[in-house]
Design a protein around this motif. Sequence first.
Motif, mmCIF file in Angstrom:
data_model
loop_
_atom_site.group_PDB
_atom_site.id
_atom_site.type_symbol
_atom_site.label_atom_id
_atom_site.label_comp_id
_atom_site.label_asym_id
_atom_site.label_seq_id
_atom_site.Cartn_x
_atom_site.Cartn_y
_atom_site.Cartn_z
ATOM 1 N N ILE A 1 0.841 -1.192 0.000
ATOM 2 C CA ILE A 1 0.000 0.000 0.000
ATOM 3 C C ILE A 1 0.882 1.250 0.000
ATOM 4 C CG2 ILE A 1 -1.846 1.282 1.150
ATOM 5 C CD1 ILE A 1 -2.678 -1.209 2.536
ATOM 6 N N CYS A 2 0.492 2.216 -0.843
ATOM 7 C CA CYS A 2 1.204 3.487 -0.881
ATOM 8 C C CYS A 2 0.620 4.413 0.185
ATOM 9 C CB CYS A 2 1.068 4.123 -2.262
ATOM 10 S SG CYS A 2 1.803 5.771 -2.337
ATOM 11 N N ARG A 3 1.478 4.910 1.069
ATOM 12 C CA ARG A 3 1.016 5.820 2.120
ATOM 13 C C ARG A 3 0.525 7.143 1.555
ATOM 14 N NH1 ARG A 3 2.632 4.059 7.063
ATOM 15 N NH2 ARG A 3 4.511 2.777 7.134
ATOM 16 N N THR A 4 1.042 7.519 0.399
ATOM 17 C CA THR A 4 0.719 8.829 -0.158
ATOM 18 C C THR A 4 -0.612 8.818 -0.907
ATOM 19 O OG1 THR A 4 3.078 9.234 -0.368
ATOM 20 C CG2 THR A 4 1.608 10.725 -1.567
ATOM 21 N N CYS A 5 -0.784 7.914 -1.866
ATOM 22 C CA CYS A 5 -2.009 7.927 -2.674
ATOM 23 C C CYS A 5 -2.956 6.788 -2.326
ATOM 24 C CB CYS A 5 -1.666 7.883 -4.165
ATOM 25 S SG CYS A 5 -1.001 6.293 -4.702
ATOM 26 N N GLY A 6 -2.528 5.854 -1.494
ATOM 27 C CA GLY A 6 -3.416 4.786 -1.069
ATOM 28 C C GLY A 6 -3.546 3.641 -2.050
ATOM 29 N N ARG B 1 5.773 3.837 -0.401
ATOM 30 C CA ARG B 1 5.307 4.758 -1.427
ATOM 31 C C ARG B 1 5.417 4.085 -2.785
ATOM 32 N NH1 ARG B 1 7.956 10.302 -1.503
ATOM 33 N NH2 ARG B 1 9.858 9.126 -1.105
ATOM 34 N N CYS B 2 4.395 4.279 -3.618
ATOM 35 C CA CYS B 2 4.400 3.662 -4.937
ATOM 36 C C CYS B 2 5.366 4.414 -5.854
ATOM 37 C CB CYS B 2 2.984 3.628 -5.512
ATOM 38 S SG CYS B 2 2.376 5.231 -6.062
ATOM 39 N N PRO B 3 5.768 3.797 -6.967
ATOM 40 C CA PRO B 3 6.741 4.454 -7.865
ATOM 41 C C PRO B 3 6.275 5.842 -8.324
ATOM 42 C CG PRO B 3 6.413 2.168 -8.506
ATOM 43 C CD PRO B 3 5.411 2.447 -7.419
ATOM 44 N N ASP B 4 4.969 5.996 -8.628
ATOM 45 C CA ASP B 4 4.467 7.293 -9.093
ATOM 46 C C ASP B 4 4.678 8.371 -8.033
ATOM 47 O OD1 ASP B 4 3.744 6.080 -11.379
ATOM 48 O OD2 ASP B 4 1.575 6.118 -11.010
ATOM 49 N N CYS B 5 4.364 8.021 -6.782
ATOM 50 C CA CYS B 5 4.488 9.009 -5.704
ATOM 51 C C CYS B 5 5.957 9.315 -5.412
ATOM 52 C CB CYS B 5 3.758 8.519 -4.457
ATOM 53 S SG CYS B 5 1.961 8.560 -4.670
ATOM 54 N N VAL B 6 6.819 8.328 -5.536
ATOM 55 C CA VAL B 6 8.250 8.562 -5.352
ATOM 56 C C VAL B 6 8.741 9.508 -6.446
ATOM 57 C CG1 VAL B 6 10.547 7.490 -5.429
ATOM 58 C CG2 VAL B 6 8.705 6.374 -4.180
HETATM 59 ZN ZN LIG Z 1 1.213 6.451 -4.454
#
Ligand SMILES: [Zn+2]
Length: 150
Positions: free
Chosen positions: A98-103, A138-143
């Motif tokens: 799970i990405c903490r930033t975008c979920g 964090r997912c690659p997009d959010c990174v």
């Molecule tokens: Zn994300």
Amino acid sequence: MTRVSEEAAVDADALLRRHGLQVTAQRLAVLRAVSDRPHRTADDIYNIVRAEIGAISRQAVYDALAALSDKGLVRRIQPAGSPARYEDRVGDNHHHLICRTCGRMVDVDCAVGYTPCLTAADSSGYEIDEAEVIYWGRCPDCVTATTSIQ
Ligand SMILES: [Zn+2]
Ligand SMILES: [Zn+2]
């Protein structure tokens, strides 16, 4: 591993009946929505189903999700601090990222192979049948997004 989506294409009606559920257009639509878009919340599924079949109440979607998870046709995942998510990949005890930033939530296979992570370092005498692991980060997009701002 059982994927409802594969069977659903053949006969979702039979699938519901086989699990002792009455077949309704609403249940079929909810099952299809979960299958098409895994790891969404009940509210997301409500919006998807409403766009598809029109008149359906939020409560009817919640009831259908409860009935489907009750019978093991969908799996309910409850991450900390997030509404429950639903998916139709059941019975294989896979885990989630799970990405903490975008979920955004994605599947990840178990770390140790066929009997997924069921060998606890110390079982304390419990008979274990499920291991639920959630990897947070964090997912690659959010990174990428935060890196490009800096
Ligand atoms: Zn994300
Ligand atoms: Zn999953």
